[in-house]
Scaffold this active site. Structure first.
Site, PDB file in Angstrom:
ATOM      1  N   ASP A   1       1.695  -1.793 -15.313  1.00 64.56           N
ATOM      2  CA  ASP A   1       1.777  -1.136 -14.007  1.00 64.56           C
ATOM      3  C   ASP A   1       0.708  -0.050 -13.877  1.00 64.56           C
ATOM      4  OD1 ASP A   1       3.372  -0.567 -11.513  1.00 64.56           O
ATOM      5  OD2 ASP A   1       3.599   1.399 -12.480  1.00 64.56           O
TER       6      ASP A   1
ATOM      7  N   GLU B   1      -1.951  -4.954 -13.181  1.00 65.74           N
ATOM      8  CA  GLU B   1      -1.605  -4.588 -11.809  1.00 65.74           C
ATOM      9  C   GLU B   1      -2.579  -3.499 -11.377  1.00 65.74           C
ATOM     10  OE1 GLU B   1       0.301  -2.407  -8.453  1.00 65.74           O
ATOM     11  OE2 GLU B   1       0.225  -1.573 -10.462  1.00 65.74           O
TER      12      GLU B   1
HETATM   13  C1  OTU Z   1       2.725   0.272  -8.738  1.00 67.18           C
HETATM   14  O1  OTU Z   1       1.956   0.200  -7.550  1.00 67.18           O
HETATM   15  C2  OTU Z   1       4.070  -0.356  -8.471  1.00 67.18           C
HETATM   16  O2  OTU Z   1       3.929  -1.704  -8.145  1.00 67.18           O
HETATM   17  C3  OTU Z   1       4.757   0.429  -7.401  1.00 67.18           C
HETATM   18  O3  OTU Z   1       5.964  -0.169  -6.999  1.00 67.18           O
HETATM   19  C4  OTU Z   1       4.971   1.815  -7.914  1.00 67.18           C
HETATM   20  O4  OTU Z   1       5.423   2.617  -6.854  1.00 67.18           O
HETATM   21  C5  OTU Z   1       3.713   2.458  -8.499  1.00 67.18           C
HETATM   22  O5  OTU Z   1       2.910   1.559  -9.258  1.00 67.18           O
HETATM   23  C6  OTU Z   1       4.085   3.572  -9.440  1.00 67.18           C
HETATM   24  O6  OTU Z   1       4.689   3.064 -10.605  1.00 67.18           O
HETATM   25  O7  OTU Z   1       0.070   2.361  -5.513  1.00 67.18           O
HETATM   26  O8  OTU Z   1       1.444   1.260  -3.554  1.00 67.18           O
HETATM   27  O9  OTU Z   1      -3.862   0.209  -8.223  1.00 67.18           O
HETATM   28  O10 OTU Z   1      -1.932   0.400  -6.337  1.00 67.18           O
HETATM   29  O11 OTU Z   1      -0.133   0.881  -9.309  1.00 67.18           O
HETATM   30  C7  OTU Z   1       1.655   0.796  -4.844  1.00 67.18           C
HETATM   31  C8  OTU Z   1      -2.576   0.269  -8.628  1.00 67.18           C
HETATM   32  C9  OTU Z   1       0.799   1.489  -5.866  1.00 67.18           C
HETATM   33  C10 OTU Z   1      -1.648   0.890  -7.576  1.00 67.18           C
HETATM   34  C11 OTU Z   1      -0.289   0.564  -7.967  1.00 67.18           C
HETATM   35  C12 OTU Z   1       0.889   1.115  -7.301  1.00 67.18           C
END
Ligand code: OTU
Length: 639
Positions: free
Chosen positions: A289, A331
């Site tokens: 993540d 991700e």
């Molecule tokens: C991720 O997404 C997760 O998928 C989210 O559900 C979380 O809220 C977040 O991390 C924190 O754990 O900004 O709008 O480039 O875009 O990590 C979602 C990566 C997010 C980010 C991404 C993030």
């Protein structure tokens, strides 16, 4: 080899000799095999860790600690998973197969708890899944935990869902049924209720050093000058004041999500321990993540820094020692160049493909496919040993992260085009079929993202509330059109469960104070009993989508040309029709307009007759192909 590299390799060999005399290795065959793998991967482990931690006076001590974590985890690895390791080492391209088919859900929303997920194994079969991502199911603060992405313990399942033992046995049952379990590894941050954070709050210096903490605003202000706000609505700024310890804590996402400090080698060792614990429960893929954020340097935007890649490579090499079957999924929802930078056999073997996701929604709104073909020709091909996870939407918002350069090459202004897409998918653009919701409008940058289920974004919600059968038909076709590309482009297709029966947005989140300010909850609806009950009834939209998708999945799984690799995209004269070939065997044509179209496939696929793999009908054509509104053809020479 450059001189410095040669020196480092010699150092690595010497270091391995010293280190192998100091590590504890159990006196049995699996432990000795792990030590052999350590020797095999040691240069990579050593050079990468040396890059980030070599300046520490006690680097050798940390190296020893880290390597010991890997060897201990290898010793703890259940026999069944060791067998899986052997199987994957023998067939490292298993995840690139046309058989691969992914689904993702929240345990509670889809099935109540882990026992409920087990009961759905027959359903996963019915759909054709081989990959199941259960979204964060770990212990987390209540009620605010960012949909589970604030983790209080990586070793405990959130109690209402079940236990870690149940999760491990579910992983076994899934594997016995040909389904790989995918879990999140939320490794950029922990919840402030994690034991490390609690001990930091209690004043323990060791644990304060696990995070980024500052006594005053001097450094936070310097950092913040270049940082992007991720949730400007709900969580402005990137630092949170904690009066208990009189410190500003780095919190990229929400105030209760504390960024871990990977500049501290103890954090690397501790997180490796947690990662390998999850691998040994039977996870076959860990979704890393928020990859871009794991390294920070003042004066930069603290995203996608070189050290973030170094850390991933070091983790990857240690996985080869302790749990070789495990894959990483990146991700990184960032600029295409940066998305691609995390992918590779030595980093994350698989990655979300936000580049294609965005290009598909663009084509659906504009009815034009030239941008898709242009962007994909530049961004789609990956190195051997890696693969995309192709999806249309996740549990998160959709941000229009295409490369402005790619758009400019076609005369499209990126900023203006994003405003158009936002207006289209929130349904304010005249004639729009979408009913998405705004997510995190930033008045300073005018940036905004979109929430919505497939059904809501592709027009089914609007059509069903109008009751107009023609509109419903068009919406169903749009959904199947998008999936037909995701299923055939190359990579693991991933469905957010609920979308396969056309579930619309769930607006009830506004009544829950813990969710009301986060529109992503609109597209995380609970499993819709009525829609699933209709899935075999072709007179319903749920049934049309489900059956259409199911038969496309079967056609994909019968066709080896749909394995990963070798996709070539074409820009046809007819801009409404998308065209690409797979392994030079199958031509995919997808009509993104609600009107019939004719295309000339001369020079792309000449053999005649052709077979359409979707309908299994023979297709005698000269060069001109006529396509129905929103139709897809998967054409292959009739052998
Ligand atoms: C991720 O997404 C997760 O998928 C989210 O559900 C979380 O809220 C977040 O991390 C924190 O754990 O900004 O709008 O480039 O875009 O990590 C979602 C990566 C997010 C980010 C991404 C993030």
């Amino acid at each position: 080899m450059a001189h410095a590299d040669a020196w480092l390799h010699d150092q690595a060999a010497l270091t391995f000799q010293r280190l192998s005399a100091l590590v504890r290795v159990a006196d049995n065959a699996p432990a000795r095999a792990a030590l052999e793998r350590l020797e095999q991967h040691f240069v990579t482990i050593f050079t990468n860790l040396h890059d980030v931690y070599g300046e520490h006076y006690d680097f050798f001590y940390h190296l020893l600690q880290i390597v010991q974590v890997a060897l201990d985890a290898a010793a703890d690895r259940p026999d069944e998973l060791r067998e899986l390791d052997q199987k994957r080492i023998a067939a490292p391209d298993w995840f690139q197969s046309e058989q691969m088919m992914g689904g993702v859900c929240y345990v509670d929303l889809f099935a109540g708890n882990l026992a409920g997920i087990r009961e759905h194994i027959p359903y996963f079969h019915e759909l054709g899944l081989t990959y199941l991502h259960l979204m964060p199911l770990y212990q987390a603060p209540q009620p605010h935990n960012d949909g589970g992405y604030a983790v209080s313990s990586f070793r405990e399942v959130h109690p209402p869902l079940g236990t870690m033992d149940e999760l491990a046995s579910l992983a076994r049952d899934l594997r016995a049924n040909g389904i790989s379990l995918v879990l999140d590894f939320v490794f950029n941050h922990t919840a402030d209720e994690h034991e490390w954070a609690q001990r930091a709050l209690a004043g323990e210096k060791t644990y304060q050093d696990y995070y980024w903490m500052f006594p005053n605003r001097t450094l936070p202000d310097q950092y913040e000058a270049n940082l992007r706000e991720i949730f400007p609505d709900q969580a402005p700024g990137s630092f949170t004041w904690r009066s208990e310890i009189a410190r500003w804590v780095w919190t990229t996402f929400h105030p209760f999500q504390w960024d871990l400090n990977y500049a501290n080698p103890e954090v690397f060792a501790a997180m490796l321990r947690e990662m390998l614990f999850l691998a040994n429960q039977g996870a076959e893929v860990l979704r890393l993540d928020a990859v871009p954020f794991i390294w920070k340097e003042v004066g930069t935007n603290c995203e996608n820094l070189p050290q973030a890649h170094t850390i991933i490579r070091a983790f990857n090499a240690l996985i080869r020692v302790a749990a070789p079957a495990l894959l990483f999924k990146s991700e990184a929802i960032v600029h295409p160049r940066d998305v691609r930078s995390y992918i590779g056999a030595d980093k994350c073997q698989i990655s979300y493909n936000p580049i294609m996701m965005v290009a598909l929604w663009d084509a659906l709104a504009t009815r034009e496919t030239h941008f898709f073909a242009h962007a994909m020709n530049k961004q789609f091909a990956l190195d051997a040993g890696s693969s995309w996870v192709n999806y249309l939407r996740s549990h998160d918002d959709i941000g229009w992260g295409f490369a402005d350069e790619d758009a400019a090459e076609l005369g499209i202004n990126g900023f203006d085009h994003r405003r158009f897409l936002n207006s289209f998918y929130t349904g304010t653009f005249p004639g729009s079929f979408a009913t998405g919701l705004p997510f995190n409008f930033n008045p300073r940058t005018l940036d905004m993202r979109i929430s919505g289920t497939m059904a809501s974004l592709a027009g089914l919600e609007q059509a069903e509330s109008s009751g107009d059968n023609l509109l419903i038909e068009l919406a169903v076709r749009r959904l199947l059109l998008l999936y037909s590309v995701v299923l055939s482009a190359g990579g693991i297709p991933l469905i957010y469960l609920g979308d396969e029966v056309g579930t619309s947005n769930d607006y009830s989140y506004v009544d829950d104070p813990a969710k009301a300010d986060d529109s992503r909850w609109a597209h995380r609806p609970p499993r819709s009993l009525p829609r699933y009950a209709q899935r075999n009834d072709a007179a319903t939209s749920a049934g049309r989508i489900f059956q259409g998708l199911q038969s496309m999945i079967q056609a994909r799984q019968r066709t080896t040309a749909f394995r990963a690799g070798m996709t070539h995209f074409y820009a046809l004269d007819n801009r409404h029709v998308l065209a690409f070939t797979r392994h030079e065997r199958v031509l995919v044509l997808a009509n993104f307009s609600e009107h019939s179209q004719q295309v000339n496939i001369n020079g792309i696929m000449s053999a005649t007759p052709l077979i359409d793999l979707l309908t299994e009908t023979q297709f005698v054509s000269d060069a001109l192909v006529t396509m129905m509104p929103y139709q897809t053809l998967w054409l292959t020479p009739d052998a």
